[in-house]
Write a protein that holds these residues in place. Structure first.
Motif, short mmCIF file in Angstrom:
data_model
loop_
_atom_site.label_atom_id
_atom_site.label_comp_id
_atom_site.label_asym_id
_atom_site.label_seq_id
_atom_site.Cartn_x
_atom_site.Cartn_y
_atom_site.Cartn_z
N GLU A 93 40.48 40.07 42.57
CA GLU A 93 41.01 39.30 43.71
C GLU A 93 39.92 38.47 44.38
OE1 GLU A 93 43.00 40.32 48.06
OE2 GLU A 93 43.24 41.74 46.41
N MET A 94 38.72 39.07 44.56
CA MET A 94 37.66 38.37 45.25
C MET A 94 37.11 37.20 44.44
SD MET A 94 35.59 41.50 47.11
CE MET A 94 34.21 40.44 47.43
N MET A 95 37.00 37.36 43.13
CA MET A 95 36.49 36.27 42.30
C MET A 95 37.45 35.08 42.33
SD MET A 95 33.58 37.32 40.80
CE MET A 95 33.31 36.78 39.12
N GLU A 131 20.94 33.52 53.35
CA GLU A 131 22.27 33.31 53.93
C GLU A 131 23.40 33.46 52.91
OE1 GLU A 131 24.45 32.31 57.51
OE2 GLU A 131 22.29 32.66 57.21
N VAL A 132 23.12 33.12 51.65
CA VAL A 132 24.18 33.07 50.64
C VAL A 132 23.92 33.99 49.45
CG1 VAL A 132 25.43 31.57 49.03
CG2 VAL A 132 24.79 30.71 51.29
N ILE A 133 22.76 33.82 48.81
CA ILE A 133 22.53 34.53 47.55
C ILE A 133 22.40 36.03 47.75
CG2 ILE A 133 20.93 34.80 45.62
CD1 ILE A 133 20.38 31.81 45.79
N HIS A 163 24.65 39.46 38.02
CA HIS A 163 24.35 38.13 37.49
C HIS A 163 25.38 37.70 36.45
CE1 HIS A 163 20.49 37.07 39.35
NE2 HIS A 163 20.24 38.37 39.36
N LEU A 164 25.83 38.64 35.64
CA LEU A 164 26.83 38.32 34.62
C LEU A 164 28.16 37.92 35.24
CD1 LEU A 164 26.13 41.10 31.97
CD2 LEU A 164 25.77 38.64 31.68
N LEU A 165 28.48 38.47 36.41
CA LEU A 165 29.71 38.11 37.10
C LEU A 165 29.59 36.75 37.78
CD1 LEU A 165 30.65 41.56 38.63
CD2 LEU A 165 32.10 40.23 37.11
N ILE A 166 28.42 36.46 38.34
CA ILE A 166 28.24 35.24 39.13
C ILE A 166 27.97 34.02 38.25
CG2 ILE A 166 26.73 34.10 40.81
CD1 ILE A 166 26.39 36.78 42.20
N ALA A 167 27.16 34.18 37.20
CA ALA A 167 26.69 33.04 36.42
C ALA A 167 27.82 32.16 35.86
CB ALA A 167 25.77 33.51 35.29
N PRO A 168 28.88 32.72 35.27
CA PRO A 168 29.94 31.85 34.76
C PRO A 168 30.64 31.06 35.87
CG PRO A 168 30.10 34.03 33.77
CD PRO A 168 29.12 34.13 34.88
N MET A 169 30.72 31.64 37.07
CA MET A 169 31.34 30.94 38.19
C MET A 169 30.49 29.74 38.60
SD MET A 169 34.02 32.83 38.80
CE MET A 169 34.58 32.62 40.48
N ALA A 197 39.98 34.46 31.41
CA ALA A 197 39.20 34.94 30.26
C ALA A 197 37.96 35.68 30.72
CB ALA A 197 38.82 33.77 29.36
N GLN A 198 37.25 35.13 31.70
CA GLN A 198 36.02 35.76 32.19
C GLN A 198 36.30 37.13 32.79
OE1 GLN A 198 34.33 34.14 35.71
NE2 GLN A 198 32.64 35.58 35.73
#
Length: 213
Positions: A93-95, A131-133, A163-169, A197-198
């Motif tokens: 849901e969050m992604m 602030e973000v990362i 990192h694997l969750l964030i990088a494709p986004m 797919a991700q």
């Protein structure tokens, strides 16, 4: 009385008008090449008015980051703190919510600008990290740790999985706000299909195998 109300409304709207003008110019020219005078002119105000709200171009950009990114991270953190169901469902849901609020709008443009120009502005880069990362990594990492503790997820390396969750986004965001704007890649798949797919690959890879299999 009738003459002061419109003026007050215009005054109240001015910070947003300045942010909108700045974002448009940062997209057109880049952060480094945009001058404060140009932002004031685009917003239809004097340079002194700009400085009254934002003392520098850096402070204006920080306000842009807070409005377009920090607020969504804080909302997601509050949602996660109240959530009691399966973590895989919450991550899913969050992604999707992140893409709807950040990836496909002005916030995505702010991300792209920071990624392109961070190396030239170390103070702004540090601000963006704080602030973000870091809050984003802490939020997602905390959810993965919760899933591991509950037995829903297998024991994966948390930082690498974040990192694997964030990088494709981020890759999708950069594509949408660069090549995607000109349709030069002729991509046939939309963001929703790529997210499907991700999330299917990554979330099923996180899930623990049932006992006895």
């Amino acid at each position: 009385m009738t003459t002061t109300v419109p003026r007050q409304r215009r005054k109240d709207a001015r910070p947003q008008e300045l942010l909108d003008a700045a974002l448009a110019l940062f997209v057109e020219k880049g952060f480094a090449a945009t001058r404060s005078e140009e932002i004031a002119t685009r917003a239809g105000v004097a340079k002194g008015t700009l400085y009254r709200y934002y003392p520098s171009k850096d402070e204006l950009f920080k306000a842009m980051v807070r409005e377009n990114l920090s607020i969504h991270i804080a909302e997601s953190a509050a949602q996660a703190a109240q959530y009691a169901g399966p973590i895989a469902g919450l991550l899913n849901e969050m992604m999707r919510a992140w893409w709807a609020k950040v990836g496909d709008g002005n916030a995505g443009v702010v991300c792209k600008i920071m990624m392109i120009e961070a190396r030239h502005f170390p103070e702004l880069a540090r601000f963006y990290v704080d602030e973000v990362i870091q809050p984003s990594k802490a939020l997602i990492g905390g959810l993965i740790e919760r899933g591991i503790r509950s037995g829903e997820f297998r024991a994966v390396p948390v930082e690498a999985t974040v990192h694997l969750l964030i990088a494709p986004m981020l890759h999708l965001l950069l594509h949408e706000h660069s090549f995607g704007e000109h349709d030069v890649c002729h991509q046939t798949m939309g963001a929703a299909e790529l997210l499907d797919a991700q999330l299917s690959l990554l979330l099923h890879g996180l899930l623990a195998e049932p006992q006895g299999t």
